[in-house]
Design a protein around this motif. Structure first.
Motif, PDB file in Angstrom:
ATOM      1  N   PRO A   1      39.395  32.032  34.664  1.00 19.74           N
ATOM      2  CA  PRO A   1      40.013  30.788  35.127  1.00 19.74           C
ATOM      3  C   PRO A   1      40.628  31.016  36.507  1.00 19.74           C
ATOM      4  O   PRO A   1      40.932  32.152  36.872  1.00 19.74           O
ATOM      5  N   LYS A   2      40.824  29.948  37.268  1.00 23.42           N
ATOM      6  CA  LYS A   2      41.510  30.060  38.556  1.00 23.42           C
ATOM      7  C   LYS A   2      42.999  30.148  38.275  1.00 23.42           C
ATOM      8  O   LYS A   2      43.549  29.351  37.518  1.00 23.42           O
ATOM      9  N   ILE A   3      43.642  31.155  38.861  1.00 23.62           N
ATOM     10  CA  ILE A   3      45.054  31.437  38.603  1.00 23.62           C
ATOM     11  C   ILE A   3      45.857  31.186  39.877  1.00 23.62           C
ATOM     12  O   ILE A   3      45.528  31.724  40.925  1.00 23.62           O
ATOM     13  N   SER A   4      46.916  30.379  39.761  1.00 27.57           N
ATOM     14  CA  SER A   4      47.809  30.147  40.901  1.00 27.57           C
ATOM     15  C   SER A   4      48.803  31.288  41.007  1.00 27.57           C
ATOM     16  O   SER A   4      49.361  31.727  40.002  1.00 27.57           O
TER      17      SER A   4
ATOM     18  N   GLY B   1      36.922  39.679  43.382  1.00 26.62           N
ATOM     19  CA  GLY B   1      38.178  38.930  43.437  1.00 26.62           C
ATOM     20  C   GLY B   1      38.113  37.953  44.592  1.00 26.62           C
ATOM     21  O   GLY B   1      37.998  38.355  45.744  1.00 26.62           O
ATOM     22  N   ASN B   2      38.133  36.664  44.271  1.00 29.06           N
ATOM     23  CA  ASN B   2      38.124  35.608  45.290  1.00 29.06           C
ATOM     24  C   ASN B   2      39.533  35.046  45.430  1.00 29.06           C
ATOM     25  O   ASN B   2      40.133  34.628  44.443  1.00 29.06           O
TER      26      ASN B   2
ATOM     27  N   VAL C   1      43.579  32.669  42.709  1.00 27.88           N
ATOM     28  CA  VAL C   1      42.712  33.833  42.516  1.00 27.88           C
ATOM     29  C   VAL C   1      41.750  33.549  41.378  1.00 27.88           C
ATOM     30  O   VAL C   1      42.130  33.000  40.343  1.00 27.88           O
ATOM     31  N   GLN C   2      40.509  33.932  41.576  1.00 31.33           N
ATOM     32  CA  GLN C   2      39.522  33.861  40.509  1.00 31.33           C
ATOM     33  C   GLN C   2      38.704  35.146  40.537  1.00 31.33           C
ATOM     34  O   GLN C   2      38.275  35.596  41.600  1.00 31.33           O
TER      35      GLN C   2
END
Length: 131
Positions: A6-9, A84-85, A96-97
């Motif tokens: 998942p995309k993490i803030s 790591g994007n 971060v995803q």
């Protein structure tokens, strides 16, 4: 096989997140609880093992500051990458995803899809707490 966390803030700038992920020893703080071994093998390489799984060596393959870090399998029979994007939201926050890519036969892919998905999700969700 391609899997995404998942995309993490994260309440840190992309540079801060990038610098954290660039230091391979920081991955120890992201590992799941069932880790049985973690060893830094150099400035750009580390070994880890989860209970019931073989040891895996990851090596930094490519860095594109402050947006991307690519770790790849170093040795072993399986070739894969952990990417790591990092995307800038504003000066003090980013997203971060993690992405896992590998070329596996269908049987292997079926067996590892669940554990790998859970693993990269654990790594990603640990980033905001670890930095």
């Amino acid at each position: 096989m391609n899997l995404e966390s998942p995309k993490i803030s994260v309440s840190k700038s992309p540079e801060e997140v990038f610098n954290f992920l660039s230091d391979v020893k920081n991955f120890k703080s992201l590992m799941p609880e069932n880790i049985s071994k973690f060893e830094v093998l150099g400035d750009d390489k580390f070994l880890f093992a989860l209970k019931g799984m073989p040891e895996i060596i990851l090596k930094k393959k490519e860095v594109i500051p402050p947006n991307k870090i690519i770790l790849g399998a170093a040795g072993g029979k399986i070739d894969f990458s952990l990417i790591g994007n990092i995307v800038k939201i504003d000066d003090a926050s980013s997203e971060v995803q993690l992405e896992f890519t590998g070329d596996f036969n269908p049987m292997m892919a079926m067996m590892i899809k669940g554990p790998i998905s859970k693993f990269i999700e654990t790594l990603a969700t640990s980033i905001p707490k670890a930095i």
